[in-house]
Design a protein around this motif. Structure first.
Motif, PDB file in Angstrom:
ATOM      1  N   ALA A   1       7.169  41.746   8.921  1.00 43.97           N
ATOM      2  CA  ALA A   1       7.788  41.511  10.407  1.00 43.97           C
ATOM      3  C   ALA A   1       7.346  40.362  10.924  1.00 43.97           C
ATOM      4  N   LEU A   2       5.916  40.237  10.955  1.00 45.70           N
ATOM      5  CA  LEU A   2       5.378  38.837  11.289  1.00 45.70           C
ATOM      6  C   LEU A   2       5.589  37.744  10.666  1.00 45.70           C
ATOM      7  N   GLU A   3       5.454  37.779   9.283  1.00 45.86           N
ATOM      8  CA  GLU A   3       5.875  36.607   8.428  1.00 45.86           C
ATOM      9  C   GLU A   3       7.347  36.170   8.655  1.00 45.86           C
ATOM     10  N   ALA A   4       8.166  37.302   8.829  1.00 53.03           N
ATOM     11  CA  ALA A   4       9.563  36.621   9.356  1.00 53.03           C
ATOM     12  C   ALA A   4       9.686  36.045  10.609  1.00 53.03           C
ATOM     13  N   ARG A   5       9.005  36.521  11.472  1.00 53.08           N
ATOM     14  CA  ARG A   5       9.181  35.936  12.986  1.00 53.08           C
ATOM     15  C   ARG A   5       8.567  34.359  12.825  1.00 53.08           C
ATOM     16  N   ILE A   6       7.461  34.371  12.010  1.00 54.12           N
ATOM     17  CA  ILE A   6       6.975  33.003  11.932  1.00 54.12           C
ATOM     18  C   ILE A   6       7.859  31.961  11.219  1.00 54.12           C
ATOM     19  N   VAL A   7       8.362  32.494  10.333  1.00 54.48           N
ATOM     20  CA  VAL A   7       9.681  31.812   9.499  1.00 54.48           C
ATOM     21  C   VAL A   7      10.703  31.418  10.538  1.00 54.48           C
ATOM     22  N   ALA A   8      10.996  32.058  11.432  1.00 54.57           N
ATOM     23  CA  ALA A   8      12.175  32.080  12.208  1.00 54.57           C
ATOM     24  C   ALA A   8      11.884  31.288  13.544  1.00 54.57           C
ATOM     25  N   THR A   9      10.291  30.636  13.488  1.00 53.59           N
ATOM     26  CA  THR A   9      10.080  30.156  14.869  1.00 53.59           C
ATOM     27  C   THR A   9       9.930  28.802  14.508  1.00 53.59           C
ATOM     28  N   PRO A  10      10.619  27.922  14.821  1.00 52.01           N
ATOM     29  CA  PRO A  10      10.867  26.448  14.298  1.00 52.01           C
ATOM     30  C   PRO A  10       9.764  25.540  14.634  1.00 52.01           C
ATOM     31  N   GLN A  11       8.912  26.060  15.876  1.00 49.65           N
ATOM     32  CA  GLN A  11       7.941  25.268  16.231  1.00 49.65           C
ATOM     33  C   GLN A  11       6.699  25.268  15.247  1.00 49.65           C
ATOM     34  N   PHE A  12       6.669  26.327  14.506  1.00 48.01           N
ATOM     35  CA  PHE A  12       5.612  26.664  13.437  1.00 48.01           C
ATOM     36  C   PHE A  12       6.090  25.543  12.282  1.00 48.01           C
ATOM     37  N   THR A  13       5.412  24.520  12.048  1.00 48.98           N
ATOM     38  CA  THR A  13       5.683  23.622  11.114  1.00 48.98           C
ATOM     39  C   THR A  13       5.021  23.654   9.860  1.00 48.98           C
TER      40      THR A  13
ATOM     41  N   ASP B   1       2.447  30.109  25.600  1.00 48.50           N
ATOM     42  CA  ASP B   1       2.656  31.401  26.276  1.00 48.50           C
ATOM     43  C   ASP B   1       4.083  31.886  25.835  1.00 48.50           C
ATOM     44  N   GLU B   2       5.020  30.902  26.056  1.00 46.16           N
ATOM     45  CA  GLU B   2       6.446  31.476  25.740  1.00 46.16           C
ATOM     46  C   GLU B   2       6.370  31.715  24.353  1.00 46.16           C
ATOM     47  N   ILE B   3       5.998  31.180  23.461  1.00 46.33           N
ATOM     48  CA  ILE B   3       6.103  31.466  21.982  1.00 46.33           C
ATOM     49  C   ILE B   3       5.360  32.551  21.421  1.00 46.33           C
ATOM     50  N   LEU B   4       3.858  32.517  21.787  1.00 41.03           N
ATOM     51  CA  LEU B   4       3.093  33.302  21.473  1.00 41.03           C
ATOM     52  C   LEU B   4       3.279  34.963  21.965  1.00 41.03           C
ATOM     53  N   ASP B   5       4.043  34.916  23.134  1.00 44.71           N
ATOM     54  CA  ASP B   5       4.152  36.408  23.845  1.00 44.71           C
ATOM     55  C   ASP B   5       5.370  37.096  22.900  1.00 44.71           C
ATOM     56  N   GLY B   6       6.220  36.347  22.290  1.00 46.76           N
ATOM     57  CA  GLY B   6       7.186  37.027  21.223  1.00 46.76           C
ATOM     58  C   GLY B   6       6.379  37.398  19.995  1.00 46.76           C
ATOM     59  N   PHE B   7       5.305  37.202  20.033  1.00 46.61           N
ATOM     60  CA  PHE B   7       4.243  37.967  18.800  1.00 46.61           C
ATOM     61  C   PHE B   7       3.503  38.903  19.187  1.00 46.61           C
ATOM     62  N   ALA B   8       3.411  39.433  20.495  1.00 48.58           N
ATOM     63  CA  ALA B   8       2.309  40.438  20.961  1.00 48.58           C
ATOM     64  C   ALA B   8       2.562  41.735  20.534  1.00 48.58           C
ATOM     65  N   GLU B   9       3.629  41.932  20.096  1.00 48.19           N
ATOM     66  CA  GLU B   9       4.099  43.250  19.360  1.00 48.19           C
ATOM     67  C   GLU B   9       3.764  43.460  17.928  1.00 48.19           C
ATOM     68  N   LEU B  10       3.684  42.220  17.219  1.00 54.96           N
ATOM     69  CA  LEU B  10       3.362  42.079  15.936  1.00 54.96           C
ATOM     70  C   LEU B  10       2.219  41.673  15.371  1.00 54.96           C
ATOM     71  N   ALA B  11       1.220  41.068  16.405  1.00 49.79           N
ATOM     72  CA  ALA B  11      -0.072  40.534  15.889  1.00 49.79           C
ATOM     73  C   ALA B  11      -1.073  40.318  16.990  1.00 49.79           C
ATOM     74  N   THR B  12      -2.093  40.051  16.674  1.00 47.48           N
ATOM     75  CA  THR B  12      -3.141  39.328  17.579  1.00 47.48           C
ATOM     76  C   THR B  12      -3.308  37.824  16.979  1.00 47.48           C
ATOM     77  N   THR B  13      -3.549  37.024  17.969  1.00 43.51           N
ATOM     78  CA  THR B  13      -3.387  35.564  17.745  1.00 43.51           C
ATOM     79  C   THR B  13      -4.866  35.008  18.392  1.00 43.51           C
ATOM     80  N   ALA B  14      -5.295  34.068  17.751  1.00 44.25           N
ATOM     81  CA  ALA B  14      -6.171  33.096  18.319  1.00 44.25           C
ATOM     82  C   ALA B  14      -5.979  31.615  18.036  1.00 44.25           C
ATOM     83  N   THR B  15      -5.985  30.880  18.997  1.00 49.09           N
ATOM     84  CA  THR B  15      -5.422  29.711  19.147  1.00 49.09           C
ATOM     85  C   THR B  15      -6.435  28.510  19.421  1.00 49.09           C
ATOM     86  N   SER B  16      -6.295  27.243  18.735  1.00 50.48           N
ATOM     87  CA  SER B  16      -7.016  26.253  19.248  1.00 50.48           C
ATOM     88  C   SER B  16      -6.327  25.018  19.036  1.00 50.48           C
TER      89      SER B  16
END
Length: 146
Positions: free
Chosen positions: A79-91, A115-130
Motif C-alpha cells: 500500500a505504501l509503494e502504491a501511494r508513493i507511485v500515485a503521489t506525483p510530487q515524488f519524482t 505536511d499536506e503530502i506526508l500526512d497522507g502517509f501517516a497510516e502507512l509508514a513512519t517518515t524522516a525528511t531532509s
C-alpha cells in the motif's frame, strides 16, 4: 557489446540530446547512416531508454526539494509503494535495504506542502525528511567502459 564509439555517442547525447544525426556524425567523424544505425541499435537493446529534458524546477514553481525516508508500518509495504507511485510530487524513489524501505525525492511548491503530502502517509509508514540545500552532483553517467 558496447564499444568506445557507443560511449562517445552517449556522452554527446548526455550533453545535448537534441543534436542532429549530422552533428553527431561530424563530432564522431562517422557517416550519418552509421551513427543512425548505432543509435537505433542502442535504443532497440534498451541501452538508451529515452530523451528527457532537464528542467529547472524553480521555473515551474517548485521552491524546495526533500529527501524522504519511508519505513512501512506492519503489513503496509504494498500500500505504501502504491501511494508513493500515485503521489506525483515524488519524482524519484528507490526501494532499499536497511531500516527504511524507500528513499524518495519530493518536490514542493512551499514548506506547507510537506505536511499536506506526508500526512497522507501517516497510516502507512513512519517518515524522516531532509530538505535539500544544494545538489553538488546532479544525475550523471558513470564510467561506461572498464
Amino acid at each position: 557489446m558496447k564499444d568506445w564509439i557507443d560511449v562517445q555517442l552517449v556522452g554527446l547525447l548526455q550533453q545535448d540530446a537534441r543534436q542532429s544525426i549530422a552533428e553527431l556524425a561530424r563530432q564522431l567523424k562517422m557517416s550519418g547512416p552509421s551513427v543512425s544505425e548505432r543509435l537505433k541499435r542502442l535504443e532497440e537493446q534498451g541501452a538508451i531508454r529515452g530523451y528527457t529534458p532537464e528542467l529547472d524546477w524553480q521555473q515551474w514553481g517548485y521552491t524546495l526539494q526533500a529527501i524522504v525516508r519511508l519505513r512501512p508500518l506492519p503489513g503496509q509495504l504494498k500500500a505504501l509503494e502504491a501511494r508513493i507511485v500515485a503521489t506525483p510530487q515524488f519524482t524519484e524513489c528507490d526501494k532499499v535495504t536497511g531500516e527504511d524501505c524507500y528513499i524518495a525525492r519530493l518536490l514542493l511548491r512551499d514548506i506547507g506542502q510537506l505536511d499536506e503530502i506526508l500526512d497522507g502517509f501517516a497510516e502507512l509508514a513512519t517518515t524522516a525528511t531532509s530538505i535539500v540545500k544544494a545538489s553538488p552532483v546532479l544525475r550523471r553517467l558513470p564510467p561506461l567502459l572498464p
